[in-house]
Scaffold this active site. Sequence first.
Site, short mmCIF file in Angstrom:
data_model
loop_
_atom_site.label_atom_id
_atom_site.label_comp_id
_atom_site.label_asym_id
_atom_site.label_seq_id
_atom_site.Cartn_x
_atom_site.Cartn_y
_atom_site.Cartn_z
N HIS A 1 44.71 29.38 57.52
CA HIS A 1 43.76 29.81 58.21
C HIS A 1 42.97 31.21 57.61
CE1 HIS A 1 44.59 27.58 61.87
NE2 HIS A 1 46.02 28.01 61.76
N GLU B 1 50.97 39.94 35.12
CA GLU B 1 51.42 41.25 34.50
C GLU B 1 51.99 40.50 33.09
OE1 GLU B 1 53.19 45.47 34.92
OE2 GLU B 1 54.35 43.95 35.86
N LYS C 1 47.51 54.25 33.46
CA LYS C 1 48.46 55.49 33.62
C LYS C 1 48.19 56.59 32.59
CE LYS C 1 52.33 52.56 35.23
NZ LYS C 1 53.60 52.14 34.53
#
Length: 207
Positions: free
Chosen positions: A51, A20, A171
């Site tokens: 894994h 960010e 937004k």
Amino acid sequence: MPYEQYLKRFPAYLQQLTMESNGKHVTVDGRTVDYDTGAVYWGEPGTNGQHSFYQLIHQGTTLIPVDLIGFARSLNPLGEHHDILTSNVFAQAEALAFGRTEQQVREEGTPEVVVPHRVMEGNRPTNVLLCDLLTPRLLGSLVALYEHSVFTQGVIWGIDPFDQWGVELGKALAVRILPELQSAAEPDVSHDSSTNALIRRRGRADG
């Protein structure tokens, strides 16, 4: 990759901190950069990562630097558990650094057809942060380390780590889309064709 379950959310924090902050394509004075900025950050507790995505780091075609975070002492001593965990920290670092040559693979008696598959180039950039014990102070030190790294990268790249205009755009568009999703009648949409189709499809699903 923290080898400590109490730090299972630490990679997510670093993901937010780094991506960010330094995901920018212009400098502080508005010039388009002609170099890469920011880095793709992700992680998991080390035993989970081994894994899931370590294979890509060991033998993939993209060079991926790794931070392995281990602890000399455990908050929950239990038999040889912590020694096994720590041995994995050191072993992964050694494997990433030095890999395994064709000669070494052959000396292990590996069938010739399998030899290319078991060769590891090594030379994968890796840091091992071996801490003593996970404490609030130590956690704060780790946070400060990565925050300083993000700030320093921003200075070197000439970008502003302290704005998030890309997030703001999403937004702002969401504010326009929300009433269209909640409209009782067919909404009059004026987005691109893909977004318009998604909004209408959602409306049909609600109906």
